[in-house]
Design a protein around this motif. Structure first.
Motif, PDB file in Angstrom:
ATOM      1  N   ASN A   1       0.828  -1.232   0.000  1.00 25.11           N
ATOM      2  CA  ASN A   1       0.000   0.000   0.000  1.00 25.11           C
ATOM      3  C   ASN A   1       0.852   1.268   0.000  1.00 25.11           C
ATOM      4  OD1 ASN A   1      -2.546  -1.094  -0.171  1.00 25.11           O
ATOM      5  ND2 ASN A   1      -2.808  -1.279   2.047  1.00 25.11           N
ATOM      6  N   ILE A   2       2.062   1.174   0.566  1.00 21.17           N
ATOM      7  CA  ILE A   2       2.961   2.337   0.597  1.00 21.17           C
ATOM      8  C   ILE A   2       3.239   2.834  -0.819  1.00 21.17           C
ATOM      9  CG2 ILE A   2       5.396   2.976   0.985  1.00 21.17           C
ATOM     10  CD1 ILE A   2       5.274   1.379   3.577  1.00 21.17           C
ATOM     11  N   PHE A   3       3.305   1.912  -1.778  1.00 19.58           N
ATOM     12  CA  PHE A   3       3.717   2.255  -3.139  1.00 19.58           C
ATOM     13  C   PHE A   3       2.540   2.475  -4.096  1.00 19.58           C
ATOM     14  CE2 PHE A   3       6.969  -0.388  -1.114  1.00 19.58           C
ATOM     15  CZ  PHE A   3       8.032   0.508  -1.130  1.00 19.58           C
ATOM     16  N   ILE A   4       1.324   2.521  -3.555  1.00 19.04           N
ATOM     17  CA  ILE A   4       0.144   2.754  -4.392  1.00 19.04           C
ATOM     18  C   ILE A   4      -0.247   4.225  -4.337  1.00 19.04           C
ATOM     19  CG2 ILE A   4      -2.303   2.207  -4.730  1.00 19.04           C
ATOM     20  CD1 ILE A   4      -1.751  -0.581  -3.686  1.00 19.04           C
ATOM     21  N   PHE A   5      -0.251   4.858  -5.484  1.00 22.10           N
ATOM     22  CA  PHE A   5      -0.578   6.284  -5.580  1.00 22.10           C
ATOM     23  C   PHE A   5      -2.090   6.481  -5.633  1.00 22.10           C
ATOM     24  CE2 PHE A   5      -1.361  10.071  -8.311  1.00 22.10           C
ATOM     25  CZ  PHE A   5      -0.871  11.022  -7.441  1.00 22.10           C
ATOM     26  N   LYS A   6      -2.581   7.322  -4.711  1.00 23.90           N
ATOM     27  CA  LYS A   6      -4.013   7.613  -4.659  1.00 23.90           C
ATOM     28  C   LYS A   6      -4.259   9.114  -4.624  1.00 23.90           C
ATOM     29  CE  LYS A   6      -5.215   3.326  -2.238  1.00 23.90           C
ATOM     30  NZ  LYS A   6      -5.788   2.736  -1.005  1.00 23.90           N
ATOM     31  N   ASN A   7      -3.313   9.884  -5.198  1.00 17.54           N
ATOM     32  CA  ASN A   7      -3.449  11.340  -5.263  1.00 17.54           C
ATOM     33  C   ASN A   7      -3.495  11.978  -3.884  1.00 17.54           C
ATOM     34  OD1 ASN A   7      -3.514  13.715  -6.692  1.00 17.54           O
ATOM     35  ND2 ASN A   7      -5.732  13.757  -6.876  1.00 17.54           N
TER      36      ASN A   7
ATOM     37  N   LEU B   1       2.757   2.638  -8.263  1.00 15.90           N
ATOM     38  CA  LEU B   1       1.610   1.792  -8.591  1.00 15.90           C
ATOM     39  C   LEU B   1       0.358   2.676  -8.593  1.00 15.90           C
ATOM     40  CD1 LEU B   1       2.391  -1.273  -6.265  1.00 15.90           C
ATOM     41  CD2 LEU B   1       2.956  -1.010  -8.686  1.00 15.90           C
ATOM     42  N   ILE B   2      -0.280   2.808  -9.746  1.00 11.67           N
ATOM     43  CA  ILE B   2      -1.421   3.735  -9.876  1.00 11.67           C
ATOM     44  C   ILE B   2      -2.721   2.991  -9.618  1.00 11.67           C
ATOM     45  CG2 ILE B   2      -2.458   5.529 -11.307  1.00 11.67           C
ATOM     46  CD1 ILE B   2       0.587   5.842 -10.863  1.00 11.67           C
ATOM     47  N   TYR B   3      -3.460   3.446  -8.608  1.00 14.92           N
ATOM     48  CA  TYR B   3      -4.727   2.794  -8.262  1.00 14.92           C
ATOM     49  C   TYR B   3      -5.810   3.168  -9.273  1.00 14.92           C
ATOM     50  CZ  TYR B   3      -8.538   0.979  -5.418  1.00 14.92           C
ATOM     51  OH  TYR B   3      -9.625   0.263  -4.963  1.00 14.92           O
ATOM     52  N   THR B   4      -6.530   2.162  -9.788  1.00 16.25           N
ATOM     53  CA  THR B   4      -7.564   2.416 -10.797  1.00 16.25           C
ATOM     54  C   THR B   4      -8.969   2.131 -10.278  1.00 16.25           C
ATOM     55  OG1 THR B   4      -7.447   0.152 -11.667  1.00 16.25           O
ATOM     56  CG2 THR B   4      -5.972   1.783 -12.659  1.00 16.25           C
ATOM     57  N   GLY B   5      -9.072   1.709  -9.016  1.00 18.77           N
ATOM     58  CA  GLY B   5     -10.377   1.313  -8.473  1.00 18.77           C
ATOM     59  C   GLY B   5     -10.555  -0.196  -8.570  1.00 18.77           C
ATOM     60  N   ASN B   6     -11.591  -0.706  -7.894  1.00 22.79           N
ATOM     61  CA  ASN B   6     -11.891  -2.150  -7.915  1.00 22.79           C
ATOM     62  C   ASN B   6     -10.699  -3.013  -7.494  1.00 22.79           C
ATOM     63  OD1 ASN B   6     -14.540  -1.691  -8.866  1.00 22.79           O
ATOM     64  ND2 ASN B   6     -13.777  -1.528 -10.966  1.00 22.79           N
ATOM     65  N   ASN B   7      -9.902  -2.461  -6.569  1.00 22.38           N
ATOM     66  CA  ASN B   7      -8.763  -3.200  -6.017  1.00 22.38           C
ATOM     67  C   ASN B   7      -7.707  -3.559  -7.068  1.00 22.38           C
ATOM     68  OD1 ASN B   7      -7.991  -3.849  -3.362  1.00 22.38           O
ATOM     69  ND2 ASN B   7      -8.200  -6.033  -3.781  1.00 22.38           N
TER      70      ASN B   7
END
Length: 496
Positions: A178-184, A195-201
Protein backbone atom coordinates in the motif's frame (compact mmCIF):
# COMPACT_ATOMS: atom_id res chain seq x y z
CA UNK A 1 6.06 34.37 -16.55
CA UNK A 2 6.71 36.82 -19.37
CA UNK A 3 4.44 37.62 -22.27
CA UNK A 4 6.06 38.41 -25.61
CA UNK A 5 4.94 38.59 -29.23
CA UNK A 6 3.12 40.92 -31.59
CA UNK A 7 -0.64 41.40 -31.75
CA UNK A 8 -2.49 38.16 -31.10
CA UNK A 9 0.68 36.08 -31.56
CA UNK A 10 1.56 35.95 -27.87
CA UNK A 11 4.14 33.61 -26.38
CA UNK A 12 4.02 32.96 -22.63
CA UNK A 13 7.47 32.10 -21.30
CA UNK A 14 8.41 30.83 -17.85
CA UNK A 15 11.80 32.12 -16.73
CA UNK A 16 13.62 31.58 -13.40
CA UNK A 17 14.04 34.75 -11.28
CA UNK A 18 17.82 34.28 -11.55
CA UNK A 19 19.25 32.22 -14.42
CA UNK A 20 22.60 32.08 -12.66
CA UNK A 21 21.12 30.69 -9.42
CA UNK A 22 18.99 28.27 -11.42
CA UNK A 23 22.11 27.02 -13.19
CA UNK A 24 23.88 26.49 -9.87
CA UNK A 25 20.89 24.59 -8.51
CA UNK A 26 20.74 22.55 -11.73
CA UNK A 27 24.41 21.61 -11.32
CA UNK A 28 23.72 20.64 -7.68
CA UNK A 29 20.95 18.29 -8.81
CA UNK A 30 23.29 16.78 -11.46
CA UNK A 31 25.93 16.27 -8.75
CA UNK A 32 23.38 14.40 -6.63
CA UNK A 33 22.51 12.15 -9.57
CA UNK A 34 26.18 11.57 -10.35
CA UNK A 35 26.96 10.71 -6.73
CA UNK A 36 24.12 8.16 -6.67
CA UNK A 37 25.40 6.74 -9.97
CA UNK A 38 28.93 6.36 -8.58
CA UNK A 39 27.60 4.73 -5.38
CA UNK A 40 25.60 2.27 -7.47
CA UNK A 41 28.51 1.51 -9.81
CA UNK A 42 30.92 0.94 -6.91
CA UNK A 43 28.39 -1.42 -5.31
CA UNK A 44 28.12 -3.18 -8.67
CA UNK A 45 31.91 -3.55 -8.98
CA UNK A 46 32.05 -5.13 -5.51
CA UNK A 47 29.45 -7.73 -6.52
CA UNK A 48 30.04 -8.00 -10.26
CA UNK A 49 30.16 -11.80 -10.52
CA UNK A 50 26.97 -12.43 -8.56
CA UNK A 51 25.29 -9.52 -10.38
CA UNK A 52 26.17 -11.02 -13.75
CA UNK A 53 24.84 -14.41 -12.68
CA UNK A 54 21.68 -12.78 -11.34
CA UNK A 55 21.28 -10.78 -14.57
CA UNK A 56 21.37 -13.96 -16.62
CA UNK A 57 18.78 -15.52 -14.35
CA UNK A 58 16.50 -12.48 -14.77
CA UNK A 59 16.57 -13.33 -18.48
CA UNK A 60 15.76 -16.97 -17.78
CA UNK A 61 12.74 -16.08 -15.65
CA UNK A 62 11.50 -13.53 -18.19
CA UNK A 63 10.99 -16.43 -20.64
CA UNK A 64 8.55 -17.99 -18.15
CA UNK A 65 6.35 -14.88 -18.18
CA UNK A 66 3.66 -14.41 -20.83
CA UNK A 67 2.84 -10.67 -21.19
CA UNK A 68 -0.65 -11.62 -22.43
CA UNK A 69 -1.24 -13.57 -19.21
CA UNK A 70 -0.05 -11.28 -16.41
CA UNK A 71 -0.74 -13.90 -13.70
CA UNK A 72 2.25 -15.90 -15.01
CA UNK A 73 4.38 -13.18 -13.38
CA UNK A 74 2.93 -14.08 -9.98
CA UNK A 75 3.56 -17.78 -10.53
CA UNK A 76 7.33 -17.31 -10.13
CA UNK A 77 8.60 -19.49 -7.30
CA UNK A 78 10.48 -18.33 -4.22
CA UNK A 79 13.69 -20.26 -4.98
CA UNK A 80 14.05 -18.91 -8.52
CA UNK A 81 13.03 -15.38 -7.46
CA UNK A 82 15.91 -15.14 -4.96
CA UNK A 83 18.38 -16.22 -7.63
CA UNK A 84 17.23 -13.32 -9.82
CA UNK A 85 16.79 -10.55 -7.26
CA UNK A 86 20.47 -10.24 -6.21
CA UNK A 87 21.17 -7.69 -8.96
CA UNK A 88 18.27 -5.49 -7.76
CA UNK A 89 19.23 -5.90 -4.12
CA UNK A 90 22.73 -4.59 -4.81
CA UNK A 91 21.27 -1.76 -6.91
CA UNK A 92 19.19 -0.64 -3.92
CA UNK A 93 22.24 -0.79 -1.62
CA UNK A 94 23.98 1.70 -3.87
CA UNK A 95 20.97 4.01 -4.04
CA UNK A 96 20.36 4.27 -0.29
CA UNK A 97 23.97 5.22 0.50
CA UNK A 98 22.87 8.84 0.10
CA UNK A 99 20.06 8.34 2.63
CA UNK A 100 20.68 10.22 5.87
CA UNK A 101 21.35 7.93 8.84
CA UNK A 102 18.40 9.36 10.77
CA UNK A 103 16.00 7.64 8.38
CA UNK A 104 17.42 4.23 9.23
CA UNK A 105 15.42 4.52 12.48
CA UNK A 106 12.20 4.97 10.48
CA UNK A 107 9.13 3.28 11.91
CA UNK A 108 6.14 3.84 9.64
CA UNK A 109 2.89 2.18 10.76
CA UNK A 110 4.99 -0.44 12.62
CA UNK A 111 7.09 -1.04 9.50
CA UNK A 112 10.87 -0.65 9.68
CA UNK A 113 13.11 0.56 6.89
CA UNK A 114 14.12 -3.04 6.04
CA UNK A 115 10.45 -3.95 5.55
CA UNK A 116 9.95 -1.04 3.14
CA UNK A 117 13.12 -1.93 1.22
CA UNK A 118 11.80 -5.49 0.80
CA UNK A 119 8.82 -3.94 -0.98
CA UNK A 120 11.13 -1.93 -3.25
CA UNK A 121 13.26 -5.01 -3.94
CA UNK A 122 10.17 -7.07 -4.83
CA UNK A 123 8.69 -4.44 -7.16
CA UNK A 124 12.06 -3.82 -8.83
CA UNK A 125 12.60 -7.53 -9.44
CA UNK A 126 9.20 -8.51 -10.82
CA UNK A 127 8.93 -5.43 -13.06
CA UNK A 128 12.45 -6.01 -14.43
CA UNK A 129 11.49 -9.61 -15.21
CA UNK A 130 8.24 -8.45 -16.80
CA UNK A 131 9.95 -5.72 -18.84
CA UNK A 132 12.46 -8.25 -20.21
CA UNK A 133 9.59 -10.57 -21.14
CA UNK A 134 8.16 -7.86 -23.43
CA UNK A 135 11.41 -7.12 -25.26
CA UNK A 136 11.57 -8.98 -28.55
CA UNK A 137 7.85 -9.78 -28.33
CA UNK A 138 6.42 -6.33 -28.95
CA UNK A 139 4.83 -5.16 -32.19
CA UNK A 140 5.05 -1.36 -32.36
CA UNK A 141 2.59 -1.26 -35.29
CA UNK A 142 -0.14 -3.00 -33.30
CA UNK A 143 -2.02 -0.57 -31.04
CA UNK A 144 -3.35 -3.43 -28.91
CA UNK A 145 0.20 -4.31 -27.90
CA UNK A 146 0.68 -1.09 -25.95
CA UNK A 147 -1.39 -2.29 -23.00
CA UNK A 148 1.55 -4.61 -22.26
CA UNK A 149 3.68 -1.59 -21.31
CA UNK A 150 1.48 -0.81 -18.30
CA UNK A 151 -0.74 -3.80 -17.44
CA UNK A 152 -3.56 -3.54 -14.91
CA UNK A 153 -3.11 -6.15 -12.16
CA UNK A 154 -5.11 -7.26 -9.17
CA UNK A 155 -3.69 -5.78 -5.97
CA UNK A 156 -4.25 -9.07 -4.14
CA UNK A 157 -2.07 -10.87 -6.69
CA UNK A 158 0.83 -8.57 -5.73
CA UNK A 159 0.18 -8.95 -2.00
CA UNK A 160 -0.21 -12.75 -2.09
CA UNK A 161 2.92 -13.27 -4.20
CA UNK A 162 4.94 -10.86 -2.02
CA UNK A 163 3.70 -12.70 1.11
CA UNK A 164 4.71 -16.07 -0.33
CA UNK A 165 8.15 -14.92 -1.52
CA UNK A 166 9.24 -13.22 1.73
CA UNK A 167 7.31 -15.38 4.21
CA UNK A 168 5.55 -12.39 5.74
CA UNK A 169 2.15 -12.22 7.38
CA UNK A 170 -0.43 -11.10 4.85
CA UNK A 171 -1.47 -7.94 6.73
CA UNK A 172 2.20 -6.86 6.85
CA UNK A 173 2.60 -7.46 3.11
CA UNK A 174 -0.54 -5.43 2.43
CA UNK A 175 0.77 -2.49 4.45
CA UNK A 176 4.07 -2.59 2.55
CA UNK A 177 2.47 -2.79 -0.92
CA UNK A 178 0.00 0.00 0.00
CA UNK A 179 2.96 2.34 0.60
CA UNK A 180 3.72 2.25 -3.14
CA UNK A 181 0.14 2.75 -4.39
CA UNK A 182 -0.58 6.28 -5.58
CA UNK A 183 -4.01 7.61 -4.66
CA UNK A 184 -3.45 11.34 -5.26
CA UNK A 185 -2.54 12.09 -1.65
CA UNK A 186 -0.75 15.26 -0.58
CA UNK A 187 3.04 15.26 -0.87
CA UNK A 188 3.26 11.93 -2.71
CA UNK A 189 3.46 11.52 -6.50
CA UNK A 190 3.96 8.76 -9.07
CA UNK A 191 7.74 8.92 -8.70
CA UNK A 192 7.50 7.95 -5.03
CA UNK A 193 4.36 5.77 -5.37
CA UNK A 194 4.57 4.18 -8.84
CA UNK A 195 1.61 1.79 -8.59
CA UNK A 196 -1.42 3.74 -9.88
CA UNK A 197 -4.73 2.79 -8.26
CA UNK A 198 -7.56 2.42 -10.80
CA UNK A 199 -10.38 1.31 -8.47
CA UNK A 200 -11.89 -2.15 -7.92
CA UNK A 201 -8.76 -3.20 -6.02
CA UNK A 202 -6.61 -2.96 -9.15
CA UNK A 203 -3.41 -1.06 -9.93
CA UNK A 204 -1.37 -0.19 -13.03
CA UNK A 205 2.01 -1.94 -12.93
CA UNK A 206 4.21 0.26 -15.14
CA UNK A 207 7.86 -0.93 -15.23
CA UNK A 208 9.05 2.47 -16.49
CA UNK A 209 7.70 4.16 -13.33
CA UNK A 210 8.68 1.42 -10.87
CA UNK A 211 12.30 1.14 -12.07
CA UNK A 212 12.73 4.93 -11.84
CA UNK A 213 11.25 5.19 -8.36
CA UNK A 214 13.21 7.59 -6.15
CA UNK A 215 13.73 5.45 -3.03
CA UNK A 216 15.37 8.19 -0.97
CA UNK A 217 12.53 10.59 -1.66
CA UNK A 218 9.86 7.98 -0.83
CA UNK A 219 11.49 7.29 2.55
CA UNK A 220 11.84 11.00 3.37
CA UNK A 221 8.18 11.58 2.47
CA UNK A 222 7.11 8.73 4.75
CA UNK A 223 9.15 10.30 7.55
CA UNK A 224 7.18 13.57 7.28
CA UNK A 225 4.06 11.67 8.33
CA UNK A 226 5.51 10.36 11.58
CA UNK A 227 7.09 11.78 14.69
CA UNK A 228 10.67 12.17 13.46
CA UNK A 229 10.68 15.95 13.87
CA UNK A 230 12.50 15.89 17.21
CA UNK A 231 15.14 13.54 15.81
CA UNK A 232 15.48 15.65 12.66
CA UNK A 233 16.04 18.77 14.80
CA UNK A 234 18.68 16.86 16.75
CA UNK A 235 20.21 15.86 13.41
CA UNK A 236 20.89 19.56 12.74
CA UNK A 237 22.75 19.87 16.04
CA UNK A 238 24.69 16.66 15.37
CA UNK A 239 25.59 17.93 11.89
CA UNK A 240 27.00 21.14 13.36
CA UNK A 241 28.89 19.34 16.16
CA UNK A 242 30.37 16.73 13.82
CA UNK A 243 31.70 19.30 11.37
CA UNK A 244 33.19 21.40 14.14
CA UNK A 245 34.80 18.27 15.64
CA UNK A 246 36.27 17.10 12.30
CA UNK A 247 37.62 20.53 11.32
CA UNK A 248 39.25 20.94 14.73
CA UNK A 249 41.73 18.20 13.68
CA UNK A 250 43.16 20.39 10.94
CA UNK A 251 46.43 21.85 12.35
CA UNK A 252 46.27 24.83 9.96
CA UNK A 253 43.13 26.40 11.44
CA UNK A 254 42.16 27.23 15.03
CA UNK A 255 38.59 26.07 15.68
CA UNK A 256 36.55 27.16 18.68
CA UNK A 257 35.22 24.09 20.50
CA UNK A 258 33.48 25.97 23.34
CA UNK A 259 29.81 26.91 23.41
CA UNK A 260 29.71 30.58 22.47
CA UNK A 261 26.52 32.35 23.51
CA UNK A 262 25.99 35.76 25.11
CA UNK A 263 24.02 39.02 24.93
CA UNK A 264 25.34 40.96 21.95
CA UNK A 265 25.97 44.69 21.70
CA UNK A 266 22.51 45.09 20.11
CA UNK A 267 20.89 43.85 23.33
CA UNK A 268 19.81 40.47 21.92
CA UNK A 269 21.11 36.95 22.55
CA UNK A 270 23.62 35.75 19.98
CA UNK A 271 25.13 32.33 19.34
CA UNK A 272 28.08 31.37 17.16
CA UNK A 273 27.79 27.99 15.40
CA UNK A 274 31.35 28.12 14.18
CA UNK A 275 34.19 30.57 14.61
CA UNK A 276 37.77 29.85 13.61
CA UNK A 277 41.02 31.61 12.77
CA UNK A 278 42.59 30.65 9.45
CA UNK A 279 45.98 32.35 9.11
CA UNK A 280 45.16 36.05 9.66
CA UNK A 281 41.47 35.59 8.63
CA UNK A 282 38.36 34.93 10.70
CA UNK A 283 35.90 32.22 9.62
CA UNK A 284 32.25 32.77 10.53
CA UNK A 285 30.07 29.81 9.50
CA UNK A 286 26.43 28.95 10.17
CA UNK A 287 25.46 25.28 9.68
CA UNK A 288 22.04 24.23 8.40
CA UNK A 289 20.90 20.63 7.99
CA UNK A 290 18.20 20.35 5.31
CA UNK A 291 16.03 17.74 3.64
CA UNK A 292 16.58 17.20 -0.09
CA UNK A 293 14.00 19.36 -1.93
CA UNK A 294 12.07 17.48 -4.63
CA UNK A 295 9.32 20.04 -5.24
CA UNK A 296 8.92 23.82 -5.50
CA UNK A 297 7.44 23.96 -2.00
CA UNK A 298 10.29 21.92 -0.49
CA UNK A 299 12.80 24.06 -2.39
CA UNK A 300 11.27 27.26 -0.97
CA UNK A 301 11.28 25.78 2.56
CA UNK A 302 14.97 24.86 2.24
CA UNK A 303 15.86 28.28 0.82
CA UNK A 304 13.99 30.00 3.68
CA UNK A 305 16.10 28.07 6.20
CA UNK A 306 19.26 29.09 4.33
CA UNK A 307 18.12 32.74 4.33
CA UNK A 308 17.64 32.49 8.09
CA UNK A 309 21.26 31.24 8.31
CA UNK A 310 22.42 34.13 6.12
CA UNK A 311 20.67 36.59 8.44
CA UNK A 312 22.48 35.06 11.44
CA UNK A 313 25.90 35.31 9.76
CA UNK A 314 25.24 38.92 8.67
CA UNK A 315 24.31 39.82 12.24
CA UNK A 316 27.51 38.27 13.62
CA UNK A 317 29.58 40.06 10.96
CA UNK A 318 27.94 43.37 11.94
CA UNK A 319 28.49 42.95 15.69
CA UNK A 320 31.66 40.86 16.18
CA UNK A 321 33.95 43.90 16.52
CA UNK A 322 31.92 45.41 19.37
CA UNK A 323 31.57 41.94 20.96
CA UNK A 324 35.28 41.17 20.56
CA UNK A 325 36.06 41.10 24.30
CA UNK A 326 33.22 38.61 24.92
CA UNK A 327 34.43 36.50 21.99
CA UNK A 328 37.96 36.45 23.42
CA UNK A 329 36.60 35.47 26.81
CA UNK A 330 34.56 32.48 25.54
CA UNK A 331 36.76 31.27 22.67
CA UNK A 332 38.72 28.03 23.19
CA UNK A 333 41.77 29.41 21.33
CA UNK A 334 43.54 32.76 21.74
CA UNK A 335 42.14 35.53 19.57
CA UNK A 336 44.21 38.63 18.70
CA UNK A 337 43.93 41.59 21.08
CA UNK A 338 42.33 43.76 18.41
CA UNK A 339 39.37 42.69 16.21
CA UNK A 340 40.27 41.21 12.84
CA UNK A 341 39.54 43.62 9.98
CA UNK A 342 36.27 43.21 8.05
CA UNK A 343 38.03 42.46 4.75
CA UNK A 344 39.64 39.46 6.45
CA UNK A 345 36.37 37.86 7.55
CA UNK A 346 35.16 34.86 5.48
CA UNK A 347 31.41 34.40 5.90
CA UNK A 348 29.63 31.18 4.94
CA UNK A 349 26.42 29.22 5.40
CA UNK A 350 27.23 25.51 5.18
CA UNK A 351 24.55 22.89 4.43
CA UNK A 352 24.47 19.12 3.95
CA UNK A 353 22.98 19.59 0.44
CA UNK A 354 24.64 20.11 -2.93
CA UNK A 355 21.69 22.06 -4.42
CA UNK A 356 22.63 25.53 -3.18
CA UNK A 357 26.44 25.48 -3.36
CA UNK A 358 28.08 28.75 -4.49
CA UNK A 359 24.81 30.70 -4.16
CA UNK A 360 25.57 34.18 -2.81
CA UNK A 361 22.88 35.84 -0.67
CA UNK A 362 23.55 39.22 0.98
CA UNK A 363 27.28 38.77 0.30
CA UNK A 364 27.25 35.42 2.14
CA UNK A 365 28.33 32.35 0.18
CA UNK A 366 26.49 29.04 0.52
CA UNK A 367 28.68 25.93 0.61
CA UNK A 368 28.00 22.20 0.98
CA UNK A 369 29.73 20.39 3.84
CA UNK A 370 31.37 17.81 1.54
CA UNK A 371 33.22 20.59 -0.33
CA UNK A 372 34.23 22.34 2.90
CA UNK A 373 35.65 19.13 4.36
CA UNK A 374 37.28 18.29 1.03
CA UNK A 375 39.36 21.46 1.09
CA UNK A 376 40.45 21.35 4.72
CA UNK A 377 40.59 17.61 5.46
CA UNK A 378 41.10 15.62 2.23
CA UNK A 379 42.66 17.96 -0.36
CA UNK A 380 43.93 15.04 -2.46
CA UNK A 381 41.51 14.70 -5.40
CA UNK A 382 41.37 11.35 -7.16
CA UNK A 383 39.64 10.37 -10.40
CA UNK A 384 38.47 6.77 -10.65
CA UNK A 385 36.99 4.50 -13.30
CA UNK A 386 34.46 1.87 -12.22
CA UNK A 387 34.10 -1.24 -14.40
CA UNK A 388 34.95 -4.77 -13.30
CA UNK A 389 37.16 -3.09 -10.72
CA UNK A 390 37.86 0.40 -9.40
CA UNK A 391 40.81 1.96 -11.26
CA UNK A 392 42.54 5.20 -10.25
CA UNK A 393 42.99 7.55 -13.22
CA UNK A 394 44.55 10.72 -11.84
CA UNK A 395 45.39 12.75 -8.74
CA UNK A 396 45.67 16.42 -7.99
CA UNK A 397 46.01 18.43 -4.81
CA UNK A 398 43.96 21.46 -3.78
CA UNK A 399 46.98 22.81 -1.87
CA UNK A 400 50.11 23.87 -3.76
CA UNK A 401 52.22 23.40 -0.63
CA UNK A 402 51.87 21.07 2.34
CA UNK A 403 49.37 23.47 3.90
CA UNK A 404 46.34 25.45 2.69
CA UNK A 405 46.49 29.16 1.94
CA UNK A 406 43.73 31.74 2.32
CA UNK A 407 43.93 32.65 -1.37
CA UNK A 408 43.51 28.98 -2.34
CA UNK A 409 40.45 28.74 -0.11
CA UNK A 410 38.89 31.89 -1.57
CA UNK A 411 39.45 30.59 -5.12
CA UNK A 412 38.02 27.22 -4.07
CA UNK A 413 34.86 28.90 -2.74
CA UNK A 414 34.24 30.49 -6.15
CA UNK A 415 34.35 27.09 -7.83
CA UNK A 416 34.79 23.95 -5.68
CA UNK A 417 36.50 20.99 -7.31
CA UNK A 418 33.22 19.03 -7.49
CA UNK A 419 31.58 21.83 -9.52
CA UNK A 420 34.59 22.62 -11.72
CA UNK A 421 33.92 19.93 -14.37
CA UNK A 422 30.44 21.35 -15.07
CA UNK A 423 31.63 24.80 -16.12
CA UNK A 424 30.99 25.41 -19.81
CA UNK A 425 28.98 22.18 -20.20
CA UNK A 426 25.51 23.75 -20.14
CA UNK A 427 23.68 25.88 -22.67
CA UNK A 428 20.58 27.89 -21.79
CA UNK A 429 17.59 28.03 -24.11
CA UNK A 430 13.83 28.21 -24.45
CA UNK A 431 11.94 24.95 -24.86
CA UNK A 432 8.41 25.01 -26.32
CA UNK A 433 5.60 22.95 -24.83
CA UNK A 434 3.89 21.10 -27.67
CA UNK A 435 0.34 22.16 -28.40
CA UNK A 436 -2.50 19.65 -28.56
CA UNK A 437 -4.89 22.00 -30.36
CA UNK A 438 -4.08 24.77 -32.81
CA UNK A 439 -5.76 27.42 -30.66
CA UNK A 440 -3.89 26.42 -27.46
CA UNK A 441 -1.61 29.02 -25.94
CA UNK A 442 2.01 29.18 -27.10
CA UNK A 443 4.01 28.33 -23.97
CA UNK A 444 7.75 27.84 -23.52
CA UNK A 445 10.12 27.63 -20.57
CA UNK A 446 13.77 28.42 -19.99
CA UNK A 447 16.04 25.49 -19.19
CA UNK A 448 19.66 24.40 -19.38
CA UNK A 449 20.81 21.54 -21.59
CA UNK A 450 23.94 19.47 -21.01
CA UNK A 451 25.90 19.87 -24.25
CA UNK A 452 28.94 17.75 -23.36
CA UNK A 453 30.08 15.22 -20.77
CA UNK A 454 31.57 17.22 -17.84
CA UNK A 455 33.74 14.40 -16.56
CA UNK A 456 35.07 13.32 -19.94
CA UNK A 457 36.26 16.87 -20.63
CA UNK A 458 37.73 17.23 -17.13
CA UNK A 459 39.41 13.83 -17.47
CA UNK A 460 41.00 14.67 -20.83
CA UNK A 461 42.46 17.94 -19.48
CA UNK A 462 43.90 16.18 -16.45
CA UNK A 463 45.35 13.24 -18.38
CA UNK A 464 47.14 15.60 -20.80
CA UNK A 465 48.87 17.17 -17.82
CA UNK A 466 49.64 13.70 -16.37
CA UNK A 467 50.48 11.55 -19.44
CA UNK A 468 51.81 8.60 -17.45
CA UNK A 469 48.32 7.72 -16.22
CA UNK A 470 46.38 4.82 -17.68
CA UNK A 471 43.21 5.38 -19.66
CA UNK A 472 39.73 4.56 -18.43
CA UNK A 473 37.95 1.37 -19.46
CA UNK A 474 34.62 2.61 -20.85
CA UNK A 475 31.48 0.71 -21.72
CA UNK A 476 30.15 1.63 -25.16
CA UNK A 477 26.40 1.95 -25.70
CA UNK A 478 26.44 -1.02 -28.07
CA UNK A 479 28.73 -3.18 -25.93
CA UNK A 480 27.33 -6.16 -23.98
CA UNK A 481 25.95 -5.00 -20.63
CA UNK A 482 28.27 -5.87 -17.68
CA UNK A 483 25.27 -7.11 -15.65
CA UNK A 484 25.32 -10.31 -17.73
CA UNK A 485 21.92 -9.87 -19.34
CA UNK A 486 23.41 -10.47 -22.83
CA UNK A 487 21.65 -7.30 -24.03
CA UNK A 488 23.36 -4.16 -25.27
CA UNK A 489 24.35 -1.70 -22.53
CA UNK A 490 22.08 1.05 -23.99
CA UNK A 491 19.04 -1.23 -23.69
CA UNK A 492 19.85 -2.44 -20.21
CA UNK A 493 21.71 -0.82 -17.30
CA UNK A 494 22.58 2.53 -18.93
CA UNK A 495 19.15 3.76 -17.81
CA UNK A 496 19.66 2.57 -14.24
Amino acid sequence: MRKTGVGDNNIYTFIPPSKEEYKKEYIGVRRNIYREFINTQQEHSRNIKENQKSGRYLNTLSKKVDPDKINTLFALEKKEYFKANIFMKNLIKGQIQSLDEIYHTLNYKDLKLDDILKGVEYLYTITEIYQRSIEGNFDEENDKEYKKLAPIVDKNSLINHFTEIYGLEKHISEKIINIFIFKNEKRFDIFSQPLIYTGNNKVILCPTLVLRMNIVRTIELLATNIKLNKHLAQKGTDFENNLRFILSFNPHIDVNTNKMEFVSCDGKDIQYDFIAKFKDHLLLIEFKHLKIPFSDTEYKDALDIIKEGVHQVVRRANTYKKDWEKLKEQCSFKLPDDPIEEDKVIKLVCTNLLNFSTFILDDIEIMDSSSLLKFFMTPQVKGISVSSEVEELFQENLWKEQYPSVDEFKEFLKCPIAIKPYNGCYKGGYIPIYKIKEDDYDISFFNYTLIKDPYEDFYQKTVKSQPSLTKSIRIGRNDPCPCGSSKKYKKCCSNK
